[in-house]
Scaffold this active site. Structure first.
Site, PDB file in Angstrom:
ATOM      1  N   ASP A  79       8.908   5.995   7.607  1.00 45.50           N
ATOM      2  CA  ASP A  79       8.563   7.309   8.158  1.00 45.50           C
ATOM      3  C   ASP A  79       7.596   8.094   7.269  1.00 45.50           C
ATOM      4  O   ASP A  79       7.208   9.206   7.598  1.00 45.50           O
ATOM      5  CB  ASP A  79       9.839   8.127   8.410  1.00 45.50           C
ATOM      6  CG  ASP A  79      10.649   8.350   7.129  1.00 45.50           C
ATOM      7  OD1 ASP A  79      10.200   7.940   6.046  1.00 45.50           O
ATOM      8  OD2 ASP A  79      11.749   8.937   7.230  1.00 45.50           O
ATOM      9  N   GLY A  80       7.267   7.524   6.108  1.00 42.89           N
ATOM     10  CA  GLY A  80       6.321   8.201   5.220  1.00 42.89           C
ATOM     11  C   GLY A  80       6.922   9.356   4.434  1.00 42.89           C
ATOM     12  O   GLY A  80       6.213  10.077   3.742  1.00 42.89           O
ATOM     13  N   ASP A  82       7.952   4.086 -10.378  1.00 42.55           N
ATOM     14  CA  ASP A  82       8.861   3.847  -9.263  1.00 42.55           C
ATOM     15  C   ASP A  82      10.325   3.864  -9.659  1.00 42.55           C
ATOM     16  O   ASP A  82      10.947   2.827  -9.871  1.00 42.55           O
ATOM     17  CB  ASP A  82       8.500   2.548  -8.528  1.00 42.55           C
ATOM     18  CG  ASP A  82       8.030   2.874  -7.132  1.00 42.55           C
ATOM     19  OD1 ASP A  82       8.702   3.681  -6.483  1.00 42.55           O
ATOM     20  OD2 ASP A  82       6.991   2.348  -6.710  1.00 42.55           O
ATOM     21  N   GLY A  85       0.831  -1.211   0.000  1.00 40.67           N
ATOM     22  CA  GLY A  85       0.000   0.000   0.000  1.00 40.67           C
ATOM     23  C   GLY A  85       0.855   1.246   0.000  1.00 40.67           C
ATOM     24  O   GLY A  85       2.070   1.190   0.191  1.00 40.67           O
ATOM     25  N   GLY A 106       2.662   3.717   1.447  1.00 40.20           N
ATOM     26  CA  GLY A 106       3.204   3.962   2.781  1.00 40.20           C
ATOM     27  C   GLY A 106       3.710   5.375   2.955  1.00 40.20           C
ATOM     28  O   GLY A 106       3.987   5.814   4.060  1.00 40.20           O
ATOM     29  N   ARG A 107       3.858   6.067   1.837  1.00 40.06           N
ATOM     30  CA  ARG A 107       4.340   7.459   1.932  1.00 40.06           C
ATOM     31  C   ARG A 107       3.820   8.281   0.771  1.00 40.06           C
ATOM     32  O   ARG A 107       4.455   9.233   0.335  1.00 40.06           O
ATOM     33  CB  ARG A 107       5.848   7.494   1.945  1.00 40.06           C
ATOM     34  CG  ARG A 107       6.473   6.745   0.777  1.00 40.06           C
ATOM     35  CD  ARG A 107       7.853   7.218   0.595  1.00 40.06           C
ATOM     36  NE  ARG A 107       8.600   6.345  -0.286  1.00 40.06           N
ATOM     37  CZ  ARG A 107       9.850   6.562  -0.602  1.00 40.06           C
ATOM     38  NH1 ARG A 107      10.468   7.613  -0.133  1.00 40.06           N
ATOM     39  NH2 ARG A 107      10.468   5.755  -1.418  1.00 40.06           N
ATOM     40  N   ARG A 136       3.561  13.321  -8.316  1.00 41.25           N
ATOM     41  CA  ARG A 136       3.659  12.367  -9.419  1.00 41.25           C
ATOM     42  C   ARG A 136       2.333  12.295 -10.164  1.00 41.25           C
ATOM     43  O   ARG A 136       1.274  12.227  -9.546  1.00 41.25           O
ATOM     44  CB  ARG A 136       4.021  10.992  -8.844  1.00 41.25           C
ATOM     45  CG  ARG A 136       4.082   9.900  -9.877  1.00 41.25           C
ATOM     46  CD  ARG A 136       4.870   8.712  -9.372  1.00 41.25           C
ATOM     47  NE  ARG A 136       4.154   7.943  -8.354  1.00 41.25           N
ATOM     48  CZ  ARG A 136       4.683   6.879  -7.753  1.00 41.25           C
ATOM     49  NH1 ARG A 136       5.901   6.478  -8.044  1.00 41.25           N
ATOM     50  NH2 ARG A 136       3.996   6.221  -6.833  1.00 41.25           N
ATOM     51  N   ASP A 162       4.374  -4.891  -7.369  1.00 41.54           N
ATOM     52  CA  ASP A 162       3.749  -3.638  -6.914  1.00 41.54           C
ATOM     53  C   ASP A 162       4.312  -2.439  -7.672  1.00 41.54           C
ATOM     54  O   ASP A 162       3.767  -1.342  -7.576  1.00 41.54           O
ATOM     55  CB  ASP A 162       3.937  -3.441  -5.405  1.00 41.54           C
ATOM     56  CG  ASP A 162       5.397  -3.478  -4.981  1.00 41.54           C
ATOM     57  OD1 ASP A 162       6.081  -4.454  -5.312  1.00 41.54           O
ATOM     58  OD2 ASP A 162       5.847  -2.522  -4.334  1.00 41.54           O
ATOM     59  N   ASN A 163       5.386  -2.650  -8.435  1.00 43.96           N
ATOM     60  CA  ASN A 163       5.942  -1.573  -9.252  1.00 43.96           C
ATOM     61  C   ASN A 163       5.689  -1.833 -10.735  1.00 43.96           C
ATOM     62  O   ASN A 163       6.419  -1.335 -11.589  1.00 43.96           O
ATOM     63  CB  ASN A 163       7.444  -1.441  -8.993  1.00 43.96           C
ATOM     64  CG  ASN A 163       7.742  -0.992  -7.575  1.00 43.96           C
ATOM     65  OD1 ASN A 163       6.922  -0.347  -6.937  1.00 43.96           O
ATOM     66  ND2 ASN A 163       8.913  -1.333  -7.076  1.00 43.96           N
TER      67      ASN A 163
HETATM   68  P1  AMP Z   1       9.041   0.806  -3.221  1.00 44.55           P
HETATM   69  O1  AMP Z   1      10.255  -0.032  -2.969  1.00 44.55           O
HETATM   70  O2  AMP Z   1       9.329   2.279  -3.319  1.00 44.55           O
HETATM   71  O3  AMP Z   1       8.213   0.323  -4.327  1.00 44.55           O
HETATM   72  O4  AMP Z   1       8.163   0.691  -1.896  1.00 44.55           O
HETATM   73  C1  AMP Z   1       7.669  -0.532  -1.409  1.00 44.55           C
HETATM   74  C2  AMP Z   1       6.731  -0.267  -0.258  1.00 44.55           C
HETATM   75  O5  AMP Z   1       7.410   0.375   0.804  1.00 44.55           O
HETATM   76  C3  AMP Z   1       5.544   0.624  -0.583  1.00 44.55           C
HETATM   77  O6  AMP Z   1       4.441   0.129   0.130  1.00 44.55           O
HETATM   78  C4  AMP Z   1       5.978   1.961  -0.088  1.00 44.55           C
HETATM   79  O7  AMP Z   1       4.901   2.805   0.210  1.00 44.55           O
HETATM   80  C5  AMP Z   1       6.752   1.588   1.153  1.00 44.55           C
HETATM   81  N1  AMP Z   1       7.739   2.608   1.538  1.00 44.55           N
HETATM   82  C6  AMP Z   1       8.911   2.903   0.929  1.00 44.55           C
HETATM   83  N2  AMP Z   1       9.561   3.886   1.569  1.00 44.55           N
HETATM   84  C7  AMP Z   1       8.784   4.237   2.615  1.00 44.55           C
HETATM   85  C8  AMP Z   1       8.892   5.201   3.669  1.00 44.55           C
HETATM   86  N3  AMP Z   1       9.941   6.018   3.778  1.00 44.55           N
HETATM   87  N4  AMP Z   1       7.877   5.271   4.572  1.00 44.55           N
HETATM   88  C9  AMP Z   1       6.824   4.455   4.493  1.00 44.55           C
HETATM   89  N5  AMP Z   1       6.654   3.538   3.533  1.00 44.55           N
HETATM   90  C10 AMP Z   1       7.617   3.415   2.611  1.00 44.55           C
HETATM   91 MG    MG Z   2       6.669   0.997  -5.238  1.00 47.13          MG
END
Ligand code: AMP
Ligand code: MG
Length: 465
Positions: free
Chosen positions: A117-118, A251, A82, A84-85, A169, A241-242
């Site tokens: 940390d979002g 991403d 989901g 997360g940020r 984005r 998810d990407n």
């Molecule tokens: P990503 O590797 O960017 O595709 O992220 C994979 C998952 O990790 C997704 O659910 C993102 O929302 C979550 N995520 C990545 N970085 C952060 C962050 N700094 N804080 C919260 N969630 C994160």
């Molecule tokens: Mg992602």
């Protein structure tokens, strides 16, 4: 001028199971760092506001939410990811009538943040800004960057405290393979059905049911990955998810464009086994589509027939990839209508390039000129190859190659130098890079098309985003 965004939201009208409604978390001191005026115009957005794009003010008409999804990360299923940020502010209908998402990334924690940390720091925000806009200029489907704002708040990463930033984005949607997976794995069939109908209406209006959707996404992903290959792009995290349903690149984490050609090239420091290496990307795209197919099977009562149909669709993908690859690489050596017989000629050049570590972009850009042989140490071998190319092509080859071979790509060492400067308050390299990358088929800035010298090479990208 005060900001106006003509929102027309559809995702927020889907059932609650699809998202968590919440506003972005305000930041200390929003400041506009980069603003994509041309894109704003395309989206029908007037005015500008650091407050809005930092998440401090929710603009009129927005219905902010974090989207729910799951996904396979490096081959293992994570049952809940989901946003997360990230926060989806809503959608607009752009000037060409297409629905586009407006999303803030780095806008604070959500119920899906897990340990994160979002937030995002300035480096990855500008990295995504520059590379996604470069991809667009190259004609490759991608999410876009509308704005980068500073938050005035440090973000703590492995390297220490870093300046915080938020990226706005734009995407033709944020639907991913993982959005389908989460409902399929949880057995939420009604939601899966709703999502399928929504995705068809939004992206593949001519598709006949789930299998039509699958076929559409397979074709879009095959075209996408072939286009990545044709510019030496390595995505780096092709997790499900990407992987978008629309067929847009999404991403830009540890991604990079390679300098010297090697099929096994990996940049991401977390990709230890080379799962997402340059030459593996077509295989992974097929694997990802098999996961989408698996999720969609949950919609069928007659599983046996559905498995057969889905298998046929996914098994067509290697051929679709091959066709798209041949079309792209054929053009790169000057062929209008490349056939399977031309494949050895292309592969022979790639082998020569790999043996010599020849620069991917500059070798193709130099074909047909005297500079091409300078890219090689084994010049006799190249000359022999070039003779074959010459006898296979006609006088239009030069024009075909000029349109297929970019002169400038966002090289990793330039991106890193741009980030270092920006962290120190100097945005000149960012401006210079974005400008030159806006017209990648012309040389407008001589220095930027040069590969890194030995000491300038940045061999890896890090995930501390
Ligand atoms: P990503 O590797 O960017 O595709 O992220 C994979 C998952 O990790 C997704 O659910 C993102 O929302 C979550 N995520 C990545 N970085 C952060 C962050 N700094 N804080 C919260 N969630 C994160
Ligand atoms: Mg992602």
């Amino acid at each position: 001028m005060t900001l106006h965004i003509p929102f027309d939201n559809s995702y927020a009208a889907l059932p609650d199971a699809f998202y968590a409604r919440l506003d972005p978390t305000p930041v200390k001191t929003p400041s506009m760092i980069a603003w994509n005026k041309a894109l704003a115009t395309e989206l029908g957005i007037t005015g500008q506001s650091a407050d809005v794009f930092a998440g401090n003010t929710v603009p009129q008409g927005a219905i902010p939410l974090a989207q729910l999804y799951a996904g396979h990360q490096f081959g293992s299923y994570n049952p809940q990811l989901g946003d997360g940020r990230a926060i989806l502010l809503g959608e607009v209908i752009d000037q060409s009538g297409q629905r586009r998402d407006i999303q803030l990334k780095g806008s604070g924690p959500t119920p899906y943040s897990r340990m994160g940390d979002g937030r995002a720091w300035l480096g990855p925000v500008l990295r995504e800004y520059v590379i996604s806009e470069a991809m667009h200029a190259l004609g490759i489907p991608t999410t876009r960057a509308l704005a980068a704002v500073g938050t005035g708040q440090p973000v703590l990463r492995e390297q220490g405290p870093l300046p915080g930033a938020v990226l706005t984005r734009i995407a033709s949607s944020h639907l991913r393979v993982g959005t389908f997976q989460i409902f399929a794995h949880r057995g939420q069939i009604d939601e899966l059905k709703t999502l399928t109908d929504y995705a068809i209406a939004r992206h593949y209006p001519d598709a006949d049911g789930p299998m039509g959707l699958l076929a559409g996404v397979c074709q879009a992903q095959a075209d996408l990955v072939a286009s990545w290959m044709s510019v030496g792009f390595i995505h780096g995290v092709m997790n499900t998810d990407n992987c978008t349903i629309s067929g847009e690149t999404i991403d830009y984490g540890p991604c990079a464009f390679m300098d010297g050609y090697h099929e096994g090239r990996v940049f991401s420091s977390i990709d230890q086994t080379g799962r997402y290496a340059y030459g593996n990307q077509p295989r992974i795209a097929v694997w990802n589509m098999a996961q989408l197919a698996t999720a969609l099977l949950q919609l069928f009562d007659d599983k046996e027939a559905a498995v057969e149909e889905a298998t046929t669709i996914v098994h067509k993908m290697p051929e679709q990839l091959q066709t798209a690859w041949l079309h792209r690489f054929g053009a790169k050596i000057g062929l209008t209508n490349p056939t399977a017989q031309d494949q050895p000629l292309i592969e022979e050049l790639l082998t020569l390039m790999q043996n010599d570590g020849a620069d991917f972009t500059n070798t193709f850009a130099a074909l047909g000129t005297d500079n091409a042989r300078d890219q090689f140490t084994d010049r006799d071998a190249f000359d022999a190859w070039d003779q074959k190319r010459h006898s296979r092509t006609d006088p239009t080859a030069i024009e075909i190659m000029a349109k297929a071979n970019p002169k400038i790509i966002p090289r990793n060492h330039r991106i890193e130098a741009m980030i270092d400067a920006a962290v120190n308050g100097d945005m000149a390299p960012f401006e210079r890079l974005t400008k030159a990358l806006g017209t990648p088929y012309a040389i407008t800035d001589d220095a930027l098309h040069k590969p890194p010298t030995q000491s300038e090479i940045v061999p890896a990208t890090f995930c501390g985003t």
